[in-house]
Design an enzyme around this catalytic site. Structure first.
Site, short mmCIF file in Angstrom:
data_model
loop_
_atom_site.label_atom_id
_atom_site.label_comp_id
_atom_site.label_asym_id
_atom_site.label_seq_id
_atom_site.Cartn_x
_atom_site.Cartn_y
_atom_site.Cartn_z
N HIS A 206 0.86 -1.19 0.00
CA HIS A 206 0.00 0.00 0.00
C HIS A 206 0.89 1.23 0.00
O HIS A 206 1.80 1.36 0.81
CB HIS A 206 -0.93 0.02 1.21
CG HIS A 206 -1.99 1.08 1.10
ND1 HIS A 206 -1.76 2.40 1.42
CD2 HIS A 206 -3.28 1.01 0.67
CE1 HIS A 206 -2.86 3.09 1.21
NE2 HIS A 206 -3.79 2.27 0.75
N LEU A 241 -10.57 -3.99 2.29
CA LEU A 241 -9.63 -3.29 1.44
C LEU A 241 -8.54 -2.61 2.27
O LEU A 241 -8.84 -1.76 3.13
CB LEU A 241 -10.36 -2.25 0.58
CG LEU A 241 -9.49 -1.44 -0.38
CD1 LEU A 241 -8.84 -2.36 -1.41
CD2 LEU A 241 -10.33 -0.36 -1.08
N ASP A 242 -7.29 -3.00 2.02
CA ASP A 242 -6.13 -2.41 2.70
C ASP A 242 -6.21 -2.49 4.21
O ASP A 242 -5.68 -1.64 4.93
CB ASP A 242 -5.93 -0.95 2.26
CG ASP A 242 -5.63 -0.82 0.78
OD1 ASP A 242 -4.95 -1.71 0.24
OD2 ASP A 242 -6.08 0.16 0.16
N GLU A 243 -6.86 -3.53 4.72
CA GLU A 243 -6.98 -3.69 6.17
C GLU A 243 -6.35 -5.00 6.65
O GLU A 243 -6.52 -5.38 7.81
CB GLU A 243 -8.46 -3.65 6.59
CG GLU A 243 -9.14 -2.32 6.35
CD GLU A 243 -8.72 -1.25 7.34
OE1 GLU A 243 -8.04 -1.60 8.32
OE2 GLU A 243 -9.05 -0.08 7.12
#
Length: 298
Positions: A206, A241-243
């Site tokens: 990310h 998402l992105d976690e």
């Protein structure tokens, strides 16, 4: 040497094979004693040992690099012999040959810096990986990938073809016996079904220091907020998402003189380093999934 004397051939040293044992289990007394005693009993010399005892949830994590005399099949025989100890302590565990190259598939879109970095590090042997293929939704990087003599697969993705594209990806994963998927700035959101199929074996980079500045143009968001550091986060992929659980992060100091383009340039290096660290630690069996967190023994 006189005529009646014969030369005695030197003894060949016995072959040595190295192993990596990783385990985590509920914390109880006697785990280290049982593991080290097992290794001693089976003629294993401990080269490196790392452990962590999580006091908050009473869970124990351990990684041991050891060596023993024997053939390559010694790892398998050790694996069979260790099973009763693992069962006794309710361990999640693995035993692999040390240094074994993991088969990885890289996914990329237009930005090539993380791809180039992984290709180079794999080529010089810095990463214990074999890159079996590169998948992209754009054809731009075919030349550099094929120069490295690695198969390149152009798999376009649209709203109408997304399901078919993911099935094609899963086919490649099965075909090449892929152990880890690396999203090296792959700018497509994976479906919940695909993330479930890849649970624990897909890493994403990310382009910001999570959880800040998600979504499009994170460095422009950072510039608008006047940040004093920029960074990158490598994490396992999950349905959020992105976690996903964070494996590695990198950060660099910046100041008021940095414009958006300067922040992008500064961020590229952090992205490459965070991703390569995450890939290396995963492939060296240094990363333990622990709920939505990781324990990294390095």
């Amino acid at each position: 040497m006189t005529a009646h004397q014969t030369e005695v051939p030197a003894e060949h040293p016995e072959m040595t094979v190295a192993h990596v044992l990783t385990l985590d289990c509920p914390e109880v007394p006697g785990i280290v004693h049982a593991v080290s005693g097992f290794l001693l009993e089976h003629g294993c010399d401990i080269v490196e040992s790392k452990q962590f005892d999580s006091q908050l949830d009473r869970r124990f994590f351990m990684r041991i690099h050891c060596e023993s005399a024997g053939e390559e099949t010694k790892t398998e025989s050790l694996r069979e012999a260790f099973a009763p100890i693992a069962e006794k302590f309710d361990m999640r565990w693995q035993l692999h040959p040390h240094g074994a190259k993991r088969r990885i598939l890289i996914m990329v879109s237009k930005f090539e810096h993380c791809l180039n970095d992984l290709l180079f590090r794999a080529r010089i042997g810095e990463l214990p990986v074999e890159i079996v293929g590169v998948v992209s939704n754009h054809p731009d990087h075919r030349g550099i990938v094929e120069w490295h003599r690695i198969p390149f697969f152009h798999v376009p993705v649209t709203a109408d073809t997304k399901a078919a594209a993911e099935e094609e990806l899963l086919g490649l994963i099965d075909r090449f016996d892929v152990e880890l998927v690396v999203l090296a700035r792959y700018m497509q959101v994976l479906s919940d079904n695909l993330t479930r199929r890849l649970d624990g074996r897909a890493i994403n980079i990310h382009h910001s220091f999570l959880p800040s500045f998600k979504g499009a143009k994170p460095y422009h968001q950072a510039y608008a907020r006047g940040v004093k550091t920029v960074g990158a986060t490598a994490h396992y992929v999950n349905a959020e998402l992105d976690e996903g659980p964070i494996i590695a992060q990198q950060v660099v100091e910046v100041d008021h003189t940095y414009g958006p383009d300067d922040l992008v340039a500064a961020g590229r290096d952090t992205e490459c380093k965070a991703l390569s660290n995450a890939v290396r630690w995963h492939c060296e069996d240094r990363v333990f999934l622990h709920g939505n967190r990781t324990v990294v023994l390095r």
